[in-house]
Scaffold this motif. Structure first.
Motif, PDB file in Angstrom:
ATOM      1  N   LEU A 140      -2.900 -11.882  11.509  1.00 49.83           N
ATOM      2  CA  LEU A 140      -1.500 -11.564  11.248  1.00 49.83           C
ATOM      3  C   LEU A 140      -1.334 -10.803   9.937  1.00 49.83           C
ATOM      4  O   LEU A 140      -0.553  -9.843   9.857  1.00 49.83           O
ATOM      5  CB  LEU A 140      -0.657 -12.841  11.233  1.00 49.83           C
ATOM      6  N   LEU A 141      -2.071 -11.183   8.911  1.00 53.41           N
ATOM      7  CA  LEU A 141      -2.006 -10.462   7.631  1.00 53.41           C
ATOM      8  C   LEU A 141      -2.482  -9.021   7.789  1.00 53.41           C
ATOM      9  O   LEU A 141      -1.877  -8.097   7.217  1.00 53.41           O
ATOM     10  CB  LEU A 141      -2.821 -11.193   6.566  1.00 53.41           C
ATOM     11  N   ILE A 142      -3.526  -8.816   8.578  1.00 52.91           N
ATOM     12  CA  ILE A 142      -4.005  -7.456   8.831  1.00 52.91           C
ATOM     13  C   ILE A 142      -2.967  -6.649   9.591  1.00 52.91           C
ATOM     14  O   ILE A 142      -2.703  -5.478   9.276  1.00 52.91           O
ATOM     15  CB  ILE A 142      -5.350  -7.501   9.590  1.00 52.91           C
ATOM     16  N   VAL A 143      -2.329  -7.270  10.581  1.00 52.20           N
ATOM     17  CA  VAL A 143      -1.293  -6.589  11.363  1.00 52.20           C
ATOM     18  C   VAL A 143      -0.104  -6.226  10.472  1.00 52.20           C
ATOM     19  O   VAL A 143       0.453  -5.122  10.582  1.00 52.20           O
ATOM     20  CB  VAL A 143      -0.854  -7.467  12.562  1.00 52.20           C
ATOM     21  N   LEU A 144       0.282  -7.112   9.569  1.00 52.55           N
ATOM     22  CA  LEU A 144       1.402  -6.806   8.663  1.00 52.55           C
ATOM     23  C   LEU A 144       1.055  -5.654   7.718  1.00 52.55           C
ATOM     24  O   LEU A 144       1.911  -4.829   7.403  1.00 52.55           O
ATOM     25  CB  LEU A 144       1.802  -8.055   7.880  1.00 52.55           C
ATOM     26  N   LEU A 145      -0.186  -5.582   7.292  1.00 53.33           N
ATOM     27  CA  LEU A 145      -0.624  -4.459   6.461  1.00 53.33           C
ATOM     28  C   LEU A 145      -0.537  -3.154   7.246  1.00 53.33           C
ATOM     29  O   LEU A 145      -0.028  -2.140   6.740  1.00 53.33           O
ATOM     30  CB  LEU A 145      -2.054  -4.701   5.978  1.00 53.33           C
ATOM     31  N   ILE A 146      -1.001  -3.149   8.477  1.00 56.52           N
ATOM     32  CA  ILE A 146      -0.931  -1.953   9.320  1.00 56.52           C
ATOM     33  C   ILE A 146       0.522  -1.586   9.601  1.00 56.52           C
ATOM     34  O   ILE A 146       0.893  -0.408   9.591  1.00 56.52           O
ATOM     35  CB  ILE A 146      -1.726  -2.165  10.631  1.00 56.52           C
TER      36      ILE A 146
END
Length: 176
Positions: A59-65
């Protein structure tokens, strides 16, 4: 006059695709982790804990993207992350042993030869003990001594000490 939907249609489409990708990838990773847990006879609570770790990281990676999709500049993201990591790093320095135990718990999930129900002997020069593993948590193991006392043993020490399997008696669990 253009509406917000017209102005940001490409960003909306990319966001929908990104979150669909997140949902599908998260589902696949959960199935893989549960499969590993089932094949290795790992406690279902540990499987669920690792699943939560993976979901939060994803989820943190998706929010960064998503921030990049919405037009946030990389130097702005770098500034925010460096500030957050500086504050978090200072805070976590004081509680490094908790992080060490969590990391050890993740490592133990994938490569720990002992299961709940196994009787083990920990070769510690200060506190040697022989006990049955009752639970393997995120921070520590719960060990039941022969006299009935419950001992909690930190995960990071478990990876640092020599351990002998005395009796294998793993408990089967339902993963469905």
């Amino acid at each position: 006059m253009k509406t917000a939907l017209d102005l940001y249609s490409l960003e909306i489409i990319k966001t929908i695709i990104l979150f669909l990708f997140f949902i599908i990838l998260n589902f696949i990773l959960k199935k893989i982790i549960k499969g590993i847990g089932k094949r290795s006879s790992i406690n279902i609570a540990r499987v669920n804990l690792i699943t939560r770790y993976v979901t939060v990281t994803l989820l943190l990676i998706v929010l960064l993207i998503e921030a990049i999709i919405l037009g946030v500049e990389p130097n702005q993201i770098t500034l925010v992350f460096s500030s957050v990591f500086a504050v978090v790093g200072i805070g976590l320095f004081a509680i490094w042993s908790i992080l060490s135990n969590i990391t050890s718990g993740v490592i133990m999930f994938f490569s720990f030869p002992y299961k709940v129900g196994d009787k083990i002997m920990i070769h510690d020069k200060d506190f040697p003990l022989e006990a049955i593993i009752e639970d393997i948590g995120a921070f520590q193991l719960h060990l039941r001594l022969d006299d009935g006392n419950l001992v909690t043993y930190p995960n990071n020490l478990m990876l640092q000490k020599a351990v002998t399997l005395v009796k294998k008696d793993a408990i089967e669990e339902d993963y469905d």
